[in-house]
Design an enzyme around this catalytic site. Structure first.
Site, mmCIF file in Angstrom:
data_model
loop_
_atom_site.group_PDB
_atom_site.id
_atom_site.type_symbol
_atom_site.label_atom_id
_atom_site.label_comp_id
_atom_site.label_asym_id
_atom_site.label_seq_id
_atom_site.Cartn_x
_atom_site.Cartn_y
_atom_site.Cartn_z
ATOM 1 N N PRO A 28 -23.479 39.053 -62.276
ATOM 2 C CG PRO A 28 -24.744 40.912 -61.710
ATOM 3 C CD PRO A 28 -23.415 40.526 -62.257
ATOM 4 C CE LYS A 29 -27.396 31.462 -66.426
ATOM 5 N NZ LYS A 29 -28.689 31.831 -67.068
ATOM 6 C CD1 TRP A 30 -26.514 40.270 -66.641
ATOM 7 C CD2 TRP A 30 -28.354 41.373 -66.026
ATOM 8 N NE1 TRP A 30 -26.120 41.357 -65.898
ATOM 9 C CE2 TRP A 30 -27.228 42.050 -65.508
ATOM 10 C CE3 TRP A 30 -29.628 41.882 -65.765
ATOM 11 C CZ2 TRP A 30 -27.340 43.206 -64.746
ATOM 12 C CZ3 TRP A 30 -29.746 43.034 -65.009
ATOM 13 C CH2 TRP A 30 -28.611 43.693 -64.505
ATOM 14 C CG ASP A 175 -31.348 32.233 -63.979
ATOM 15 O OD1 ASP A 175 -31.817 31.633 -62.998
ATOM 16 O OD2 ASP A 175 -31.188 31.710 -65.088
#
Length: 369
Positions: A28-30, A175
């Site tokens: 996941p893109k934090w 994101d």
């Protein structure tokens, strides 16, 4: 501090692509502050993407690093504020404050978490020349007993599961996805990873502009608005990536629409303190010398923009110009056109994430769109 990898270090970066590539490790893109954490016994430093230390702003994370991380390590990750409604980037921004008393107060009210996703050094060993698969395995093993403030990001090599994450995790404030080649070494300040972000379009009212830094005859950015249910025009963000010739052409073209603040929906003098609309002589939290005042325009023009996702009532990142919409009535540009991702629990992504916030006194909560 004496570590195999010493601060400052510029984080490894990602280039944007439009589809999830095969044969990679997916995460996941934090949506937070990128930070490389350095720990040498009791010495702790939290570096930022621009190599400036974030340490003084997050005293609760300094304590967590000493309690939860190996005694000597360098770890790449993201500082986030997690709530029961998802990530709260607005609350995270408020943590950057010059007053130590406010820093301490916010550390209690909106405590941050650290999401670890890469290992640069452990003990006396430099891991930056090792392949990502080896760094990932060592990271998971080294942080096996971390928590409740420090967590390892989930990762998978299953492309179908990564697609599911891409579709679901946005509802928790994430994101998009990061894809890392399995043999990738750690390369500071190089765009050698890949990021895949959602992209949407919206029709917005052009309600003002800021002049370009090179002079007063060119547009720097256009201020965008959407109408709320109560009929008020809310500020949602800006667009500003234009060639210089287009900046000058737009400046001339927009002059007939210039108005004064008394006749403008963003009459800065009439707004109550705290309302998020552009204000005359407003300053930037990140650059104290940057003037955010603007030239008001009659809200007569509509532009279609590309955006990835919202943070509350505003675009999280700078929107991108798509096309002009002379066929659209400005009053039809409302929030109703925006796609709202289905809510998703952070606890289903990383078990225990947000636990520190749950136990904080007078906990702040993320405002719903």
């Amino acid at each position: 501090m004496d570590l195999p990898v010493m601060p400052p270090v510029s984080p490894m970066l990602a280039k944007s692509i439009t589809a999830i590539p095969p044969g990679a490790s997916y995460e996941p893109k934090w949506d937070g502050f990128r930070s490389i954490c350095f720990r040498d016994l009791d010495e702790v430093e939290l570096g930022s993407r621009n190599e400036r230390p974030l340490t003084r702003y997050f005293p609760e994370l300094v304590a967590a690093v000493r309690a939860e991380l190996p005694q000597r390590c360098v770890i790449d990750g993201e500082i986030v504020v997690a709530t029961d409604q998802g990530l709260d980037f607005e609350a995270l921004q408020q943590r950057i404050h010059p007053a130590d008393s406010r820093v301490r107060m916010l550390a209690e009210k909106t405590p941050a978490s650290f999401i670890a996703f890469d290992l640069l050094a452990l003990g006396d060993d430099d891991y930056t020349k090792r392949p990502f698969t080896e760094r990932r395995a060592a990271l998971v093993d080294a942080l096996d007993n971390s928590g409740p403030s420090i967590h390892v990001t989930p990762a998978t090599t299953d492309q179908a599961l990564a697609q599911q994450w891409f579709e679901e995790f946005e509802g928790a404030g994430l994101d998009g996805l990061i894809a890392k080649p399995l043999t990738l070494t750690y390369q500071p300040d190089k765009r050698v990873m890949f990021k895949i972000k959602p992209e949407r379009t919206a029709d917005c009212v052009v309600a003002g502009y800021r002049v370009h830094k090179t002079g007063s005859d060119a547009i720097g950015s256009l201020l965008l608005g959407l109408y709320q249910e109560d009929g008020q025009l809310a500020s949602v963000g800006v667009i500003g990536a234009f060639p210089m010739a287009e900046r000058r052409r737009l400046f001339t073209e927009l002059q007939p629409l210039v108005t004064n603040f008394d006749d403008h929906p963003w009459n800065w003098a009439a707004h109550e303190a705290g309302e998020r609309t552009p204000r005359k002589n407003e300053g930037s939290r990140w650059n104290a010398g940057k003037d955010l005042s603007f030239v008001p325009l009659r809200p007569d023009r509509v532009v279609e923009v590309r955006y990835d996702h919202m943070e509350g009532r505003r675009f999280r990142h700078t929107a991108q110009f798509n096309r002009w919409r002379p066929d659209r009535d400005p009053r039809s540009c409302t929030y109703e056109q925006l796609e709202q991702p289905q809510a998703f629990s952070l606890g289903n992504i990383v078990p225990g994430l947000g636990q520190a916030m749950d136990n904080a006194p007078n906990t702040a909560r993320r405002s719903k769109p």
